[in-house]
Design an enzyme around this catalytic site. Structure first.
Site, short mmCIF file in Angstrom:
data_model
loop_
_atom_site.label_atom_id
_atom_site.label_comp_id
_atom_site.label_asym_id
_atom_site.label_seq_id
_atom_site.Cartn_x
_atom_site.Cartn_y
_atom_site.Cartn_z
N GLU A 6 0.88 -1.17 0.00
CA GLU A 6 0.00 0.00 0.00
C GLU A 6 0.91 1.22 0.00
O GLU A 6 1.63 1.46 0.97
CB GLU A 6 -0.89 -0.01 1.25
CG GLU A 6 -1.75 1.22 1.40
CD GLU A 6 -2.48 1.27 2.74
OE1 GLU A 6 -2.94 2.37 3.10
OE2 GLU A 6 -2.57 0.24 3.43
N ASP A 20 -3.79 10.54 8.94
CA ASP A 20 -2.47 10.00 9.29
C ASP A 20 -1.96 10.53 10.62
O ASP A 20 -2.15 11.69 10.96
CB ASP A 20 -1.47 10.33 8.19
CG ASP A 20 -1.83 9.68 6.87
OD1 ASP A 20 -2.30 8.53 6.91
OD2 ASP A 20 -1.67 10.33 5.82
#
Length: 264
Positions: free
Chosen positions: A50, A61
């Site tokens: 990924e 994130d």
């Protein structure tokens, strides 16, 4: 068209283990090293890669990944570097490569153009954390035309109606968010992930992989008691940052040890 990502998960299952999905940002610490890092990850146990193109507003994130992506942007990363990296990686390893991207860059690039360029580079599909199936008819059409996988996210807060929609439109696997909030390592994975995977199965999901908060082999093994794959990001980015490719390889091998399922 057969999903290469689903095939990789099924190949792991045939070997009596769950799948290890490894995340790394493209362009960190520079483009060349990020390509080597992805190859290293594939060669040390990752079943699916990924890769995240850096984005200026990475809302999902955690700190470690945010810092890496900011460094990549400061180093001059451009969107087209995504396809350069994917091509360079897929020329060297057979592990399918998914691109995890926020939707705005895809829209700006052009959905059909993005799909065509990703397919031409050997990419397997997209993970799209901030777009839902009902808002993605153009992407669904482009992915069906090009044979790319569509990985949508399911969260513990998702309604049954939404989970049914996500399962119906996802290919490869459903990205199962273990906890609400940003990515990063957590001492205890949320029990909500187990419940969510069970709900996805009830809606017909063939493959569900759990991400957000998995940082060691023990946690990988715990997730694979009920899910098809474990997605690890922060622990790999930290390993690359602190010890380069050698530490990354060591961490990947350690995480991969957690994928073996007991015979009972």
């Amino acid at each position: 068209m057969t999903s290469r990502v689903a095939a990789a998960i099924e190949a792991a299952q045939a070997e009596g283990r769950g799948a290890f999905v490894g995340y790394l940002p493209i362009g960190y610490p520079d483009l060349r090293t990020s390509i080597e890092a992805a190859v290293t990850l594939a060669e040390n146990g990752a079943d699916v890669l990924e890769l995240g193109p850096p984005y200026s507003d990475p809302v999902m994130d955690g700190t470690v990944i945010q810092e890496a992506t900011q460094e990549a942007l400061a180093g001059g990363f451009r969107l087209r570097d995504t396809f350069t990296a994917v091509r360079a990686i897929t020329e060297r390893v057979d592990v399918p490569v998914l691109v995890m991207t926020y939707w705005n860059p895809v829209m700006q690039y052009g959905v059909d153009r993005y799909a065509d360029d990703l397919a031409a580079a050997g990419g397997a599909g997209l993970i799209t954390p901030d777009i839902t199936p009902e808002a993605a008819p153009e992407w669904i059409a482009a992915s069906e035309r090009t044979g790319l996988d569509r990985v949508f996210l399911a969260a513990p807060t998702s309604t049954d109606e939404r989970l049914a929609l996500i399962v119906r439109h996802s290919t490869g696997f459903v990205y199962t968010v273990s906890t609400m909030g940003i990515t990063g390592e957590r001492a205890q994975l949320d029990a909500a992930a187990r419940t969510l995977v069970a709900r996805l199965r009830d809606h017909g999901a063939e493959h569900a992989c759990v991400g957000i908060g998995i940082s060691n082999a023990e946690q990988v093994a715990g997730v694979l008691e009920y899910a098809d794959g474990a997605i690890v990001g922060t622990a790999l980015v930290r390993a690359l940052r602190e010890g380069g490719l050698d530490r990354l390889a060591e961490t990947a091998r350690s995480l991969a040890h957690g994928t073996a399922r007991s015979a009972n």
